[in-house]
Design a protein around this motif. Structure first.
Motif, PDB file in Angstrom:
ATOM      1  N   SER A  91       8.661 -12.806 -61.302  1.00 51.37           N
ATOM      2  CA  SER A  91       9.644 -13.924 -60.688  1.00 51.37           C
ATOM      3  C   SER A  91      11.012 -13.905 -61.148  1.00 51.37           C
ATOM      4  CB  SER A  91       8.936 -15.301 -61.499  1.00 51.37           C
ATOM      5  OG  SER A  91       7.675 -15.533 -60.812  1.00 51.37           O
ATOM      6  N   VAL A  92      11.241 -13.165 -62.563  1.00 53.87           N
ATOM      7  CA  VAL A  92      12.657 -13.423 -62.987  1.00 53.87           C
ATOM      8  C   VAL A  92      13.359 -12.019 -62.805  1.00 53.87           C
ATOM      9  CG1 VAL A  92      11.926 -15.090 -64.757  1.00 53.87           C
ATOM     10  CG2 VAL A  92      12.027 -12.505 -65.265  1.00 53.87           C
ATOM     11  N   GLY A  93      12.858 -10.794 -62.597  1.00 52.10           N
ATOM     12  CA  GLY A  93      13.351  -9.604 -62.772  1.00 52.10           C
ATOM     13  C   GLY A  93      14.404  -9.597 -61.562  1.00 52.10           C
ATOM     14  N   TYR A  94      14.289  -9.894 -60.649  1.00 52.71           N
ATOM     15  CA  TYR A  94      15.247  -9.679 -59.274  1.00 52.71           C
ATOM     16  C   TYR A  94      16.710 -10.132 -59.857  1.00 52.71           C
ATOM     17  CZ  TYR A  94      15.316 -14.662 -58.012  1.00 52.71           C
ATOM     18  OH  TYR A  94      15.289 -15.941 -57.823  1.00 52.71           O
ATOM     19  N   ALA A  95      16.630 -11.235 -60.660  1.00 51.81           N
ATOM     20  CA  ALA A  95      18.079 -12.158 -60.988  1.00 51.81           C
ATOM     21  C   ALA A  95      18.952 -11.369 -61.873  1.00 51.81           C
ATOM     22  CB  ALA A  95      17.798 -13.493 -61.199  1.00 51.81           C
ATOM     23  N   ALA A  96      18.330 -10.621 -62.687  1.00 54.42           N
ATOM     24  CA  ALA A  96      19.149  -9.848 -63.787  1.00 54.42           C
ATOM     25  C   ALA A  96      20.350  -9.111 -63.007  1.00 54.42           C
ATOM     26  CB  ALA A  96      18.427  -8.869 -64.678  1.00 54.42           C
ATOM     27  N   ALA A  97      21.364  -8.604 -63.546  1.00 52.16           N
ATOM     28  CA  ALA A  97      22.555  -8.117 -63.057  1.00 52.16           C
ATOM     29  C   ALA A  97      22.335  -6.778 -62.699  1.00 52.16           C
ATOM     30  CB  ALA A  97      23.838  -8.031 -63.954  1.00 52.16           C
ATOM     31  N   LYS A  98      22.407  -5.945 -61.637  1.00 55.82           N
ATOM     32  CA  LYS A  98      22.321  -4.612 -61.601  1.00 55.82           C
ATOM     33  C   LYS A  98      23.153  -3.690 -62.324  1.00 55.82           C
ATOM     34  CE  LYS A  98      19.210  -5.680 -58.517  1.00 55.82           C
ATOM     35  NZ  LYS A  98      19.098  -7.010 -58.383  1.00 55.82           N
ATOM     36  N   ARG A  99      24.441  -4.177 -62.609  1.00 57.69           N
ATOM     37  CA  ARG A  99      25.176  -3.302 -63.384  1.00 57.69           C
ATOM     38  C   ARG A  99      26.348  -4.249 -63.715  1.00 57.69           C
ATOM     39  NH1 ARG A  99      26.613   1.342 -65.274  1.00 57.69           N
ATOM     40  NH2 ARG A  99      28.876   2.050 -65.563  1.00 57.69           N
ATOM     41  N   ASP A 100      26.515  -4.485 -65.067  1.00 52.67           N
ATOM     42  CA  ASP A 100      27.649  -5.289 -65.615  1.00 52.67           C
ATOM     43  C   ASP A 100      28.280  -4.553 -66.781  1.00 52.67           C
ATOM     44  OD1 ASP A 100      29.433  -7.157 -66.375  1.00 52.67           O
ATOM     45  OD2 ASP A 100      28.136  -8.970 -65.738  1.00 52.67           O
ATOM     46  N   PRO A 101      29.164  -3.619 -66.715  1.00 52.82           N
ATOM     47  CA  PRO A 101      29.752  -2.988 -67.713  1.00 52.82           C
ATOM     48  C   PRO A 101      30.542  -3.916 -68.824  1.00 52.82           C
ATOM     49  CG  PRO A 101      30.946  -2.577 -65.828  1.00 52.82           C
ATOM     50  CD  PRO A 101      29.744  -3.260 -65.447  1.00 52.82           C
ATOM     51  N   PHE A 130      20.965 -13.365 -51.748  1.00 54.68           N
ATOM     52  CA  PHE A 130      20.313 -14.095 -52.974  1.00 54.68           C
ATOM     53  C   PHE A 130      19.444 -14.908 -52.609  1.00 54.68           C
ATOM     54  CE2 PHE A 130      24.468 -13.782 -55.681  1.00 54.68           C
ATOM     55  CZ  PHE A 130      24.398 -12.585 -55.989  1.00 54.68           C
ATOM     56  N   VAL A 131      19.392 -15.708 -51.505  1.00 51.01           N
ATOM     57  CA  VAL A 131      18.481 -16.781 -51.054  1.00 51.01           C
ATOM     58  C   VAL A 131      17.186 -15.833 -50.533  1.00 51.01           C
ATOM     59  CG1 VAL A 131      17.780 -18.384 -49.479  1.00 51.01           C
ATOM     60  CG2 VAL A 131      20.052 -18.342 -50.334  1.00 51.01           C
ATOM     61  N   LEU A 132      17.412 -14.738 -49.932  1.00 49.51           N
ATOM     62  CA  LEU A 132      16.081 -13.879 -49.667  1.00 49.51           C
ATOM     63  C   LEU A 132      15.371 -13.446 -50.735  1.00 49.51           C
ATOM     64  CD1 LEU A 132      17.376 -12.153 -46.343  1.00 49.51           C
ATOM     65  CD2 LEU A 132      15.508 -13.697 -46.383  1.00 49.51           C
ATOM     66  N   GLU A 133      16.101 -12.608 -51.563  1.00 42.84           N
ATOM     67  CA  GLU A 133      15.482 -12.108 -52.838  1.00 42.84           C
ATOM     68  C   GLU A 133      14.791 -13.140 -53.695  1.00 42.84           C
ATOM     69  OE1 GLU A 133      18.496  -8.338 -53.599  1.00 42.84           O
ATOM     70  OE2 GLU A 133      18.688 -10.077 -54.890  1.00 42.84           O
ATOM     71  N   MET A 134      15.428 -14.300 -53.678  1.00 46.67           N
ATOM     72  CA  MET A 134      14.810 -15.525 -54.484  1.00 46.67           C
ATOM     73  C   MET A 134      13.460 -15.995 -53.990  1.00 46.67           C
ATOM     74  SD  MET A 134      15.792 -19.606 -54.340  1.00 46.67           S
ATOM     75  CE  MET A 134      15.723 -19.241 -52.832  1.00 46.67           C
ATOM     76  N   LEU A 135      13.428 -15.762 -52.439  1.00 53.74           N
ATOM     77  CA  LEU A 135      12.178 -16.511 -51.551  1.00 53.74           C
ATOM     78  C   LEU A 135      11.226 -15.482 -51.839  1.00 53.74           C
ATOM     79  CD1 LEU A 135      13.981 -18.254 -48.607  1.00 53.74           C
ATOM     80  CD2 LEU A 135      12.919 -19.287 -50.510  1.00 53.74           C
TER      81      LEU A 135
END
Length: 369
Positions: free
Chosen positions: A142-152, A326-331
């Motif tokens: 449920s949560v993994g998709y929302a973390a930043a992919k890369r944020d130095p 963002f909406v599609l990944e959430m759904l």
């Protein structure tokens, strides 16, 4: 060292090791998998300082000992071997290489001294917390998709924050533009509070794929967390420092809300996204007169509009633009059939809730109209 293991058992273990071992490393030994045979068991270990994996299996051990073999090459070789018993033996006199035999198939791999392989994090003396694999899998999915992919600039946002609060296990992930918060009821207050890299949780998800009835023991130290069950130990490094206070961005008052079927909303987003602007990739949601309309437009290609049937609605008219991806990944990460959408107003984040009332928040996209 010499041991005998069935190819069907060895292959998935080495595939997991190859995912953990780095392709490139300043220490070449870290590109390998440590093989240790002793007393009827063989233990495999891979480690890149961020994630470590140790798996133990029953085997026929002819001669105890150890060797480090190149992980990716070893896994690929075993994957292509015929079914049968794999005979793994180090080669004298130095025992830094190993022969791999199945029936008429023979190969030799050059390796490293097992003494050069680093020690895995020490979790001795730490009392574990027990969680069901089903609980862990549900949360990570449920949560993994929302973390930043890369944020130095803020690497901690590449992780998932886990903490126990008031008898609930709270999982939070955000990339500053979207946020997910999952709350699971647990027995009592658990001594859990850490921020774990998404990569470690992705590997945990793969390993627990067919282990829903398993109980997982969670060990937390100052720098690492270890998930252990049966013959598996997965370690992942923890982010240091405080996780952002996400409560400040979660709206507490709303001007409108509606409920729609998740599949129907996903289909509408997929269709309207085709004509969304490339720069922002945004779609517009408009709740008006008891109807939810979704639209998009691209100056050079055209526009699209679709009305999504609603199950119920209340509140004022409202119009917002959201990042369609963002909406599609959430759904796709949501469970259940119905989505509740709550609007805090133009320019404010939109809150989505699934059947379990998990919070999925998406910031709005600024538009000129």
């Amino acid at each position: 060292m010499r041991c005998l293991i069935e190819q069907s058992v060895l292959e998935p273990t080495l595939s997991a090791m190859a995912r953990v071992a780095p392709v490139r490393s300043s220490a070449a030994v870290l590109q390998g998998v440590l093989v240790e045979a002793d007393r009827g068991q063989v233990t495999f270990s891979a480690y890149d300082y961020d994630v470590a994996l140790r798996m133990t299996m029953e085997a026929s051990v002819v001669d105890p000992g150890g060797v480090v073999l190149p992980a990716k090459l070893f896994a690929e070789l075993v994957r292509r071997l015929p079914k049968g018993t794999v005979d793994i033996a180090t080669i004298a006199p130095h025992h830094l290489s190993a022969s791999i035999d199945v029936d008429a198939t023979h190969a030799e791999l050059h390796g490293f001294d097992p003494e050069e392989f680093p020690e895995l994090p020490d979790m001795r003396g730490i009392a574990p917390v027990e969680l069901s694999a089903k609980t862990l899998v549900a949360a990570v999915e449920s949560v993994g998709y929302a973390a930043a992919k890369r944020d130095p600039t803020r690497p901690i946002l590449e992780g998932v924050h886990v903490a126990c609060d008031d008898g609930r296990l709270v999982w939070t992930a955000t990339n500053a533009l979207r946020l997910v918060q999952v709350k699971q009821a647990v027995d009592g207050e658990l001594p859990i509070r850490f921020t774990v890299p998404r990569r470690g949780l992705s590997e945990l998800l793969r390993l627990l794929e067919d282990e829903e009835e398993t109980t997982v023991q969670v060990y937390q130290s100052a720098s690492y967390v270890m998930f252990a069950w049966d013959h598996v130990q997965l370690y992942t490094r923890l982010y240091q420092g405080g996780y952002p206070d996400v409560t400040r961005v979660i709206p507490t008052e709303f001007i409108a809300e509606c409920r729609v079927e998740r599949d129907r909303l996903e289909q509408a987003v997929e269709r309207t996204t085709i004509l969304a602007e490339n720069e922002h990739h945004s779609v517009t949601l408009e709740l008006s007169n008891g109807a939810l309309c979704m639209s998009s437009r691209a100056r050079d290609r055209g526009q699209a509009r679709e009305e999504v049937p609603i199950l119920e609605s209340s509140g004022e008219e409202v119009r917002v633009a959201l990042n369609a991806r963002f909406v599609l990944e959430m759904l796709r990460a949501m469970e259940g059939q119905v989505v509740r959408i709550r609007f805090a107003g133009r320019g404010r984040p939109v809150c989505f809730h699934d059947d379990d009332d998990h919070l999925h928040l998406i910031s709005t996209v600024l538009t000129r109209d």
